[in-house]
Enzyme design. Structure first.
Site, PDB file in Angstrom:
ATOM      1  N   ASP A  45     -43.072  25.632  -7.038  1.00 44.33           N
ATOM      2  CA  ASP A  45     -44.338  26.248  -7.467  1.00 44.33           C
ATOM      3  C   ASP A  45     -44.441  27.684  -6.948  1.00 44.33           C
ATOM      4  OD1 ASP A  45     -44.776  25.649  -4.819  1.00 44.33           O
ATOM      5  OD2 ASP A  45     -46.734  24.691  -5.133  1.00 44.33           O
ATOM      6  N   SER A  46     -43.397  28.133  -6.205  1.00 42.93           N
ATOM      7  CA  SER A  46     -43.297  29.558  -5.855  1.00 42.93           C
ATOM      8  C   SER A  46     -43.225  30.397  -7.124  1.00 42.93           C
ATOM      9  CB  SER A  46     -42.058  29.810  -4.989  1.00 42.93           C
ATOM     10  OG  SER A  46     -40.917  29.243  -5.582  1.00 42.93           O
ATOM     11  N   ASP A  84     -41.564  20.790  -8.250  1.00 40.99           N
ATOM     12  CA  ASP A  84     -42.728  20.691  -7.361  1.00 40.99           C
ATOM     13  C   ASP A  84     -43.929  20.101  -8.077  1.00 40.99           C
ATOM     14  OD1 ASP A  84     -42.253  21.506  -4.774  1.00 40.99           O
ATOM     15  OD2 ASP A  84     -42.503  23.636  -5.225  1.00 40.99           O
ATOM     16  N   LYS A 114     -41.168  16.958  -5.922  1.00 38.68           N
ATOM     17  CA  LYS A 114     -41.330  17.316  -4.506  1.00 38.68           C
ATOM     18  C   LYS A 114     -42.819  17.471  -4.204  1.00 38.68           C
ATOM     19  CE  LYS A 114     -40.183  21.573  -2.719  1.00 38.68           C
ATOM     20  NZ  LYS A 114     -41.488  22.063  -2.235  1.00 38.68           N
ATOM     21  N   GLU A 116     -45.772  18.401  -1.065  1.00 37.53           N
ATOM     22  CA  GLU A 116     -46.039  18.960   0.265  1.00 37.53           C
ATOM     23  C   GLU A 116     -46.991  18.060   1.044  1.00 37.53           C
ATOM     24  OE1 GLU A 116     -47.488  22.977   0.004  1.00 37.53           O
ATOM     25  OE2 GLU A 116     -45.796  23.628  -1.223  1.00 37.53           O
ATOM     26  N   GLU A 183     -39.853  23.864   6.142  1.00 32.63           N
ATOM     27  CA  GLU A 183     -40.052  25.309   5.949  1.00 32.63           C
ATOM     28  C   GLU A 183     -40.677  25.949   7.186  1.00 32.63           C
ATOM     29  OE1 GLU A 183     -41.912  26.425   2.262  1.00 32.63           O
ATOM     30  OE2 GLU A 183     -42.144  28.503   2.868  1.00 32.63           O
TER      31      GLU A 183
END
Ligand code: KIV
Length: 266
Positions: A45-46, A84, A114, A116, A183
């Site tokens: 999602d960057s 993501d 993925k 978070e 991260e």
């Protein structure tokens, strides 16, 4: 084309071979990167920062993720595709998280999602996993929590946060993730997590002892220069190459040097 599967995660950890992962958001880049044998393409999602120009990843939607995953899928030659789950696509309830993960797999063509977060999202990881969708976790500096973390800061530096990250990692493994992205945490903490878990860790700003490494492809190529974290290594300077090429094009068009004889139809 035979795509890699999640078995590479465990196989490589057991063989002590490093896992290679890069973010990827489009067809052309997927083609270029996968031709070099990268293990995993992460549709991160960057893309909110590097492709859509947002200040952070919070505005990215499930549909954005699907659009970019489809594009990557068409260019991919053999890498495992992980996508993501964006902010608020899994926070509200378990049902929502399974529905959105399924959408990303069915419509986008991702093989793995993925997510978070730590202990607090273990029930969602289990539910998605039970729905036959493999999950990768993400701990440490989790950009979707930017407002809660108070900025892009290295995590795990206090005893409390160090211990919480270890507990989170163990909980995620128990909930069924196949790997965990770590991260921006101290190298020693990443080493300890990596040694404690049977599943692999993939580091980004987490030092040398992780089972694999990931970088944002636009950082590695020198395409995205709005901000550059300390953990980035720039392997090329395509931003400058593009600027020079465009400058030359403008000059040649203005001076009548382009198109040339070989570029025209008779
Ligand atoms: O979105 C992303 O690019 C990521 C990487 C930083 C791991 O999650």
């Amino acid at each position: 084309m035979i795509r890699k599967t999640i078995s590479i995660f465990l196989d490589k950890k057991q063989r002590k071979e490093k896992i290679t992962m890069l973010t990827c958001y489009d067809y052309v880049t997927a083609k270029l990167i996968s031709s070099q044998g990268i293990d995993v393409l992460l549709v991160g999602d960057s893309l909110g920062n590097v492709k859509l120009g947002y200040e952070n990843t919070l505005s990215v939607t499930v549909d954005d993720m699907i659009y970019h995953t489809k594009s990557v899928n068409r260019g991919n030659d053999g890498a495992l595709i992980v996508t993501d789950m964006p902010f608020m696509s899994y926070e509200i309830c378990v049902e929502d998280s399974v529905r959105n993960a399924a959408k990303i797999v069915k419509e986008g063509g991702a093989q793995v999602v993925k997510i978070e977060g730590g202990v607090e999202i273990a029930d969602r990881i289990k539910a998605i996993s039970d729905a036959k969708i493999p999950v990768v976790g993400h701990l440490g500096l989790t950009p979707q929590s930017i407002n809660k973390l108070g900025g892009f800061k290295v995590q795990g530096r206090t005893k409390k946060s160090y211990d919480k990250l270890i507990a989170d990692a163990e909980k995620l493994e128990e909930a069924g993730v196949f790997a965990i992205v770590l991260e921006a945490i101290p190298e020693q903490l990443a080493k300890e997590i990596t040694e404690r878990l049977n599943i692999p860790t993939i580091g980004i700003g987490a030092g040398r002892y992780c089972d694999g490494q990931v970088l944002v492809v636009d950082d590695l190529l020198g395409m995205f220069t709005d901000f550059t974290p300390k953990f980035v290594k720039r392997y090329a300077n395509l931003g400058e190459t593009i600027k020079t090429a465009v400058k030359n094009y403008i000059t040649e068009v203005k001076e009548g040097k382009f198109p040339q004889e070989k570029n025209i139809y008779r």
